[in-house]
Design a protein around this motif. Structure first.
Motif, PDB file in Angstrom:
ATOM      1  N   ASP A 176       0.850  -1.195   0.000  1.00 39.38           N
ATOM      2  CA  ASP A 176       0.000   0.000   0.000  1.00 39.38           C
ATOM      3  C   ASP A 176       0.887   1.247   0.000  1.00 39.38           C
ATOM      4  O   ASP A 176       1.600   1.505   0.961  1.00 39.38           O
ATOM      5  N   THR A 177       0.814   2.009  -1.056  1.00 38.13           N
ATOM      6  CA  THR A 177       1.646   3.218  -1.174  1.00 38.13           C
ATOM      7  C   THR A 177       0.821   4.486  -1.298  1.00 38.13           C
ATOM      8  O   THR A 177       1.343   5.552  -1.615  1.00 38.13           O
ATOM      9  N   ALA A 178      -0.459   4.366  -1.046  1.00 33.37           N
ATOM     10  CA  ALA A 178      -1.322   5.535  -1.241  1.00 33.37           C
ATOM     11  C   ALA A 178      -1.021   6.653  -0.252  1.00 33.37           C
ATOM     12  O   ALA A 178      -1.201   7.832  -0.546  1.00 33.37           O
ATOM     13  N   PHE A 179      -0.549   6.278   0.947  1.00 27.69           N
ATOM     14  CA  PHE A 179      -0.329   7.290   1.989  1.00 27.69           C
ATOM     15  C   PHE A 179       0.952   8.095   1.761  1.00 27.69           C
ATOM     16  O   PHE A 179       1.087   9.213   2.248  1.00 27.69           O
ATOM     17  N   ALA A 180       1.912   7.533   1.049  1.00 24.97           N
ATOM     18  CA  ALA A 180       3.255   8.111   0.994  1.00 24.97           C
ATOM     19  C   ALA A 180       3.307   9.521   0.418  1.00 24.97           C
ATOM     20  O   ALA A 180       3.958  10.402   0.990  1.00 24.97           O
ATOM     21  N   PRO A 181       2.675   9.819  -0.713  1.00 23.48           N
ATOM     22  CA  PRO A 181       2.757  11.192  -1.234  1.00 23.48           C
ATOM     23  C   PRO A 181       2.233  12.229  -0.250  1.00 23.48           C
ATOM     24  O   PRO A 181       2.794  13.319  -0.130  1.00 23.48           O
TER      25      PRO A 181
ATOM     26  N   VAL B  84       3.351  16.669   3.541  1.00 23.30           N
ATOM     27  CA  VAL B  84       3.273  17.204   4.905  1.00 23.30           C
ATOM     28  C   VAL B  84       4.663  17.550   5.419  1.00 23.30           C
ATOM     29  O   VAL B  84       4.887  18.612   6.025  1.00 23.30           O
ATOM     30  N   PHE B  85       5.627  16.659   5.180  1.00 19.17           N
ATOM     31  CA  PHE B  85       6.992  16.918   5.646  1.00 19.17           C
ATOM     32  C   PHE B  85       7.607  18.133   4.945  1.00 19.17           C
ATOM     33  O   PHE B  85       8.321  18.926   5.559  1.00 19.17           O
ATOM     34  N   THR B  86       7.323  18.263   3.655  1.00 16.30           N
ATOM     35  CA  THR B  86       7.829  19.431   2.932  1.00 16.30           C
ATOM     36  C   THR B  86       7.267  20.721   3.530  1.00 16.30           C
ATOM     37  O   THR B  86       7.988  21.703   3.744  1.00 16.30           O
ATOM     38  N   GLY B  87       5.970  20.708   3.802  1.00 15.85           N
ATOM     39  CA  GLY B  87       5.356  21.878   4.434  1.00 15.85           C
ATOM     40  C   GLY B  87       5.915  22.140   5.816  1.00 15.85           C
ATOM     41  O   GLY B  87       6.083  23.299   6.226  1.00 15.85           O
ATOM     42  N   LEU B  88       6.242  21.056   6.547  1.00 13.36           N
ATOM     43  CA  LEU B  88       6.801  21.216   7.891  1.00 13.36           C
ATOM     44  C   LEU B  88       8.164  21.910   7.844  1.00 13.36           C
ATOM     45  O   LEU B  88       8.436  22.830   8.630  1.00 13.36           O
ATOM     46  N   VAL B  89       9.014  21.483   6.912  1.00 13.79           N
ATOM     47  CA  VAL B  89      10.347  22.084   6.812  1.00 13.79           C
ATOM     48  C   VAL B  89      10.255  23.547   6.381  1.00 13.79           C
ATOM     49  O   VAL B  89      10.857  24.437   6.996  1.00 13.79           O
ATOM     50  N   LEU B  90       9.490  23.814   5.321  1.00  7.72           N
ATOM     51  CA  LEU B  90       9.358  25.196   4.862  1.00  7.72           C
ATOM     52  C   LEU B  90       8.686  26.069   5.919  1.00  7.72           C
ATOM     53  O   LEU B  90       9.062  27.227   6.120  1.00  7.72           O
ATOM     54  N   GLY B  91       7.692  25.508   6.596  1.00 11.20           N
ATOM     55  CA  GLY B  91       7.026  26.267   7.654  1.00 11.20           C
ATOM     56  C   GLY B  91       7.952  26.576   8.809  1.00 11.20           C
ATOM     57  O   GLY B  91       7.944  27.693   9.352  1.00 11.20           O
ATOM     58  N   SER B  92       8.780  25.592   9.192  1.00 10.56           N
ATOM     59  CA  SER B  92       9.731  25.816  10.289  1.00 10.56           C
ATOM     60  C   SER B  92      10.729  26.900   9.922  1.00 10.56           C
ATOM     61  O   SER B  92      11.020  27.800  10.724  1.00 10.56           O
ATOM     62  N   LEU B  93      11.269  26.820   8.697  1.00  3.44           N
ATOM     63  CA  LEU B  93      12.203  27.854   8.253  1.00  3.44           C
ATOM     64  C   LEU B  93      11.546  29.226   8.240  1.00  3.44           C
ATOM     65  O   LEU B  93      12.138  30.226   8.662  1.00  3.44           O
ATOM     66  N   THR B  94      10.310  29.271   7.767  1.00  2.00           N
ATOM     67  CA  THR B  94       9.604  30.552   7.681  1.00  2.00           C
ATOM     68  C   THR B  94       9.411  31.174   9.051  1.00  2.00           C
ATOM     69  O   THR B  94       9.693  32.364   9.264  1.00  2.00           O
ATOM     70  N   VAL B  95       8.939  30.376  10.008  1.00  2.00           N
ATOM     71  CA  VAL B  95       8.678  30.900  11.352  1.00  2.00           C
ATOM     72  C   VAL B  95       9.974  31.332  12.028  1.00  2.00           C
ATOM     73  O   VAL B  95      10.068  32.424  12.610  1.00  2.00           O
ATOM     74  N   VAL B  96      10.997  30.473  11.951  1.00  2.00           N
ATOM     75  CA  VAL B  96      12.268  30.785  12.614  1.00  2.00           C
ATOM     76  C   VAL B  96      12.888  32.050  12.037  1.00  2.00           C
ATOM     77  O   VAL B  96      13.306  32.958  12.771  1.00  2.00           O
ATOM     78  N   ILE B  97      12.938  32.144  10.703  1.00  2.39           N
ATOM     79  CA  ILE B  97      13.560  33.305  10.071  1.00  2.39           C
ATOM     80  C   ILE B  97      12.742  34.567  10.328  1.00  2.39           C
ATOM     81  O   ILE B  97      13.291  35.648  10.555  1.00  2.39           O
ATOM     82  N   THR B  98      11.409  34.438  10.327  1.00  6.65           N
ATOM     83  CA  THR B  98      10.560  35.612  10.557  1.00  6.65           C
ATOM     84  C   THR B  98      10.823  36.226  11.917  1.00  6.65           C
ATOM     85  O   THR B  98      11.014  37.445  12.047  1.00  6.65           O
ATOM     86  N   PHE B  99      10.843  35.399  12.953  1.00  6.07           N
ATOM     87  CA  PHE B  99      11.037  35.937  14.298  1.00  6.07           C
ATOM     88  C   PHE B  99      12.485  36.359  14.536  1.00  6.07           C
ATOM     89  O   PHE B  99      12.745  37.384  15.169  1.00  6.07           O
ATOM     90  N   ALA B 100      13.435  35.578  14.028  1.00  7.94           N
ATOM     91  CA  ALA B 100      14.844  35.920  14.246  1.00  7.94           C
ATOM     92  C   ALA B 100      15.228  37.187  13.500  1.00  7.94           C
ATOM     93  O   ALA B 100      16.053  37.972  13.971  1.00  7.94           O
ATOM     94  N   ALA B 101      14.615  37.416  12.330  1.00  7.24           N
ATOM     95  CA  ALA B 101      14.968  38.585  11.526  1.00  7.24           C
ATOM     96  C   ALA B 101      14.549  39.894  12.183  1.00  7.24           C
ATOM     97  O   ALA B 101      15.003  40.963  11.780  1.00  7.24           O
ATOM     98  N   GLN B 102      13.685  39.830  13.202  1.00  5.89           N
ATOM     99  CA  GLN B 102      13.291  41.053  13.895  1.00  5.89           C
ATOM    100  C   GLN B 102      14.457  41.659  14.665  1.00  5.89           C
ATOM    101  O   GLN B 102      14.501  42.864  14.898  1.00  5.89           O
TER     102      GLN B 102
END
Length: 561
Positions: free
Chosen positions: A67-72, A77-95
């Protein structure tokens, strides 16, 4: 609130734009995609047959029913997690750390990891679509779910922690300095006679200037003194490294590229750029202008320790320039010291505060002693003239800021140290005598109101104390002629103050010289070293005898009304 809520979206847009538009990011993408494709093929050809036999021997595996239906969905989700983490960290740190996104978009580890996440997602979606079209890709499925996915799960938390740690100001400063150092190292490997391609010339100068500008922004935006001090010391470290690389850099590098001619530090110096190019000092000039701006800012905000640190780095750079024999840079350092003194006097006069000047003159004096050590007579002569000039400025400012009278003492201390060092190094007698006379004129200003002079010099005896301290040094080494010159110079005080006030003033000076120890009973910015201390108090009586001999040669002193 609207601006705050939009900030992460703006940051995410910048991240995506940099990922898809910058050459370094596209290079990282090419490396990752090529690596995933190659690893997939190697796994299919060499690893999967043995792995398949191992699983089939121990488990009942039906490959068609995997069963490979879940994998994509998981990978998205993981891609969004990484980009979201970078976005939040950089947003607050850049202040508090400006232009942080520029730093991360040139950080290889971050770029490779983000593209690895995207590459794993694309890999999974591709084999899923291909498999649904009837082409069996079981080895690629297994590679994605049994290799890439576990590796990603194990690495995602450490990656996020690394990103969080790397937002610390100290890490950002270190990254900027190391990036500039690596750029200089690569350029130095080309050699002084190398031809520098136009695009490389502009991009390297721009990168170095951006590093300096980002360090300056940190001085402005970061609220913590420790971080500001680290930036100031970083300026000094980078300039020292630059001097190490400078003889090996391509000669074409010292031509200011049009891309950086419009830099904010050079917009008012367009006419001087040819001279900076010829002297090979454009980079040092840029760095010292920025450091000087920081010095002025620290003056205005009362951060004496940080302004002193700026002067210390300037002093260290001057010493390195002397060791390297870089005459144009020595001139730049001297000018920057004078500029700092000018702003220091202005600040001291406005606020009746001598502390900045006290620390600055100390480092300026140390720089002059470095000049003496390297036998730079012409520059020592020039700096002594500056000392006398700024001493007069401080004296004239005393009516508005009485505390600046102390700076006259500090200037006298530094001139005294330099004169002793010159004498120990047996400099030319005529040259030494000229500097010695300048030292004696430090309290002999012309066109001064007589009543003001009587009041001032009867209360502020530090300069005359330094004169007599030097005379005691000469008596200790057997040079009575120089001591007699000092005694004769004190007769100006005798004529100005009159017999009674003169004796009272001299009594204060001799008592201070006789009983003062090498350490002060309180701490100052320079520790508890007593700058009025003399190690030769045993010669005071002989100096008094010389004064009496000079008095006998004078006419009747002028009486004070």
């Amino acid at each position: 609130m609207q601006t705050t809520s939009q900030a992460p979206l703006v940051t995410l847009g910048l991240i995506l734009r940099r990922l898809l538009a910058t050459s370094q990011s596209l290079q990282a993408a090419a490396i990752v995609f090529s690596g995933i494709f190659l690893a997939d093929r190697l796994f299919t050809w060499y690893v999967f047959p043995a792995y398949k036999d191992f699983l089939e021997a121990r488990f009942s595996v039906t490959w068609e029913l995997i069963d490979t239906a879940f994998a994509p969905v998981v990978w998205v989700v993981f891609t969004g997690l990484v980009l979201g983490s970078l976005t939040v960290v950089i947003t607050f740190a850049a202040q508090s750390v400006p232009k942080l996104i520029d730093l991360y978009m040139s950080h290889w580890m971050s770029l490779l990891y983000v593209w690895w996440t995207i590459g794993c997602t694309i890999h999974d979606l591709t084999i899923k679509i291909v498999a649904e079209s009837g082409i069996p890709l079981v080895p690629s499925f297994v590679f994605n779910y049994h290799v890439l996915l576990p590796l990603y799960l194990l690495s995602i938390f450490p990656f996020i922690m690394v990103i969080l740690i790397s937002t610390k100001t100290s890490r950002v400063i270190q990254s900027l300095l190391q990036g500039a150092d690596k750029t200089l190292a690569k350029l130095s490997k080309l050699g002084p006679d190398a031809k520098l391609p136009e695009n490389l010339h502009g991009s390297r100068q721009y990168f170095l200037f951006e590093a300096l500008n980002q360090l300056t922004d940190l001085l402005t935006y970061v609220p913590y003194k420790e971080s500001k001090a680290e930036v100031i010391e970083g300026f000094g470290w980078l300039l020292a490294r630059y001097l190490d690389y400078k003889p090996k850099l391509p000669n074409e590098f010292f031509k200011v590229h049009p891309r950086v001619r419009e830099d904010i530090s050079f917009r008012t110096m367009q006419g001087q750029l040819p001279d900076l190019e010829e002297a090979h000092t454009f980079f040092e000039q840029k760095a010292l202008v920025l450091l000087g701006n920081g010095y002025i800012s620290f003056l205005e905000t009362g951060q004496f320790d940080l302004s002193t640190l700026c002067a210390e780095q300037l002093n260290k750079l001057g010493k390195r320039a002397l060791e390297a024999g870089d005459e144009p840079l020595i001139e730049v350092v001297t000018i920057r010291f004078n500029t700092h003194v000018r702003f220091g006097i202005k600040h001291g006069q406005t606020n009746n505060e001598p502390r900045n000047l006290y620390n600055l003159v100390f480092h300026y004096g140390e720089f002059v002693r470095h000049l003496v050590e390297h036998n730079a007579q012409a520059r020592v002569k020039t700096c002594f003239g500056y000392f006398v000039f700024y001493g007069l400025n401080c004296f004239n400012a005393c009516t508005q800021a009485p505390a600046l009278a102390f700076i006259l003492d500090v200037i006298a201390v530094e001139m005294n140290k330099a004169l002793i060092l010159m004498h120990q190094k047996q400099w030319d007698a005529e040259f030494f005598q000229e500097r010695f006379k300048e030292f004696l004129t430090l309290d002999n200003f012309q066109n001064v109101d007589r009543d003001f002079a009587v009041n001032f010099f009867s209360k502020n005896v530090g300069v005359r104390l330094m004169h007599i301290g030097l005379a005691l040094y000469f008596l200790d080494i057997g040079n009575e002629e120089k001591a007699r010159q000092v005694a004769k110079d004190t007769m100006q005080d005798y004529q100005l103050l009159g017999h009674e006030l003169f004796n009272k003033t001299m009594g204060m000076i001799f008592a201070r010289l006789k009983f003062a120890g090498p350490a002060f009973w309180e701490d100052t910015d320079r520790g508890n070293l007593n700058m009025y201390y003399t190690p030769h108090p045993q010669h005071i009586e002989r100096f008094q005898e010389l004064q009496q001999e000079c008095q006998s040669e004078l006419a009747t002193p002028i009486k004070v009304a």
